[in-house]
Design a protein around this motif. Structure first.
Motif, short mmCIF file in Angstrom:
data_model
loop_
_atom_site.label_atom_id
_atom_site.label_comp_id
_atom_site.label_asym_id
_atom_site.label_seq_id
_atom_site.Cartn_x
_atom_site.Cartn_y
_atom_site.Cartn_z
N PHE A 17 16.23 -9.34 -27.42
CA PHE A 17 17.14 -10.47 -27.50
C PHE A 17 18.16 -10.45 -26.36
O PHE A 17 18.50 -11.50 -25.82
N ILE A 18 18.62 -9.28 -25.98
CA ILE A 18 19.56 -9.18 -24.86
C ILE A 18 18.86 -9.65 -23.58
O ILE A 18 19.41 -10.42 -22.80
N ALA A 19 17.64 -9.19 -23.37
CA ALA A 19 16.89 -9.57 -22.16
C ALA A 19 16.62 -11.07 -22.13
O ALA A 19 16.78 -11.72 -21.10
N GLN A 20 16.22 -11.64 -23.26
CA GLN A 20 15.92 -13.08 -23.31
C GLN A 20 17.16 -13.92 -23.04
O GLN A 20 17.07 -15.00 -22.45
N GLY A 21 18.32 -13.42 -23.44
CA GLY A 21 19.56 -14.15 -23.20
C GLY A 21 19.92 -14.24 -21.73
O GLY A 21 20.73 -15.07 -21.34
N GLY A 22 19.30 -13.43 -20.91
CA GLY A 22 19.61 -13.45 -19.49
C GLY A 22 18.53 -14.05 -18.64
O GLY A 22 18.56 -13.95 -17.42
N GLN A 23 17.54 -14.69 -19.26
CA GLN A 23 16.44 -15.27 -18.50
C GLN A 23 16.34 -16.77 -18.73
O GLN A 23 16.75 -17.28 -19.76
N TRP A 24 15.77 -17.44 -17.76
CA TRP A 24 15.43 -18.85 -17.90
C TRP A 24 14.10 -19.07 -17.19
O TRP A 24 13.66 -18.22 -16.40
N PHE A 25 13.46 -20.15 -17.50
CA PHE A 25 12.16 -20.46 -16.91
C PHE A 25 12.20 -21.88 -16.37
O PHE A 25 12.43 -22.82 -17.12
N PRO A 26 12.01 -22.02 -15.05
CA PRO A 26 12.07 -23.36 -14.46
C PRO A 26 10.85 -24.19 -14.83
O PRO A 26 9.81 -23.65 -15.21
N SER A 27 10.99 -25.50 -14.67
CA SER A 27 9.84 -26.37 -14.84
C SER A 27 8.84 -26.05 -13.72
O SER A 27 9.19 -25.41 -12.72
N ARG A 28 7.61 -26.50 -13.86
CA ARG A 28 6.60 -26.27 -12.82
C ARG A 28 7.04 -26.87 -11.49
O ARG A 28 6.86 -26.29 -10.43
N ALA A 29 7.64 -28.07 -11.56
CA ALA A 29 8.08 -28.75 -10.34
C ALA A 29 9.18 -27.94 -9.64
O ALA A 29 9.13 -27.76 -8.42
N LEU A 30 10.15 -27.46 -10.40
CA LEU A 30 11.22 -26.67 -9.80
C LEU A 30 10.69 -25.34 -9.27
O LEU A 30 11.07 -24.90 -8.18
N ALA A 31 9.79 -24.69 -10.01
CA ALA A 31 9.19 -23.44 -9.54
C ALA A 31 8.45 -23.65 -8.22
O ALA A 31 8.53 -22.82 -7.31
#
Length: 101
Positions: free
Chosen positions: A71-85
């Motif tokens: 949960f700590i690790a997930q709170g520090g991550q985000w995943f961009p959209s395919r277009a942004l990636a």
């Protein structure tokens, strides 16, 4: 924050090897909260190492799982959209201009 590892051949970028996307938090004075960022990074390392450690477990079958690090690790991550990636990768490879501040 987007961290991108790029493979270079003769000092020219040829491919993106790895991407990591983190959420940075700031204190009231606008500085990065390094303590929180470090906790999230350590939690990510713990998650990566956990499967290896499980192989050497003494065989105790636990029905309760400590998911704190997850949960700590997930709170520090985000995943961009395919277009942004795609834009991030193109910029890292020099195929798209990046405005400098």
């Amino acid at each position: 924050m987007a961290s991108v590892v790029v493979e270079l051949v003769a000092r020219n970028p040829v491919r993106v090897v790895r991407n990591a996307f983190s959420i940075l938090t700031f204190d009231a004075e606008g500085r990065i909260d390094l303590s929180r960022f470090e906790k999230q990074q350590f939690a990510l390392v713990e998650l990566a190492v956990a499967p290896v450690i499980a192989v050497f477990d003494d065989g105790n079958n636990q029905t309760v799982v400590d998911a704190t690090s997850r949960f700590i690790a997930q709170g520090g991550q985000w995943f961009p959209s395919r277009a942004l990636a795609r834009v991030i990768d193109q910029t890292a490879l020099g195929h798209r201009l990046c405005r400098r501040l």
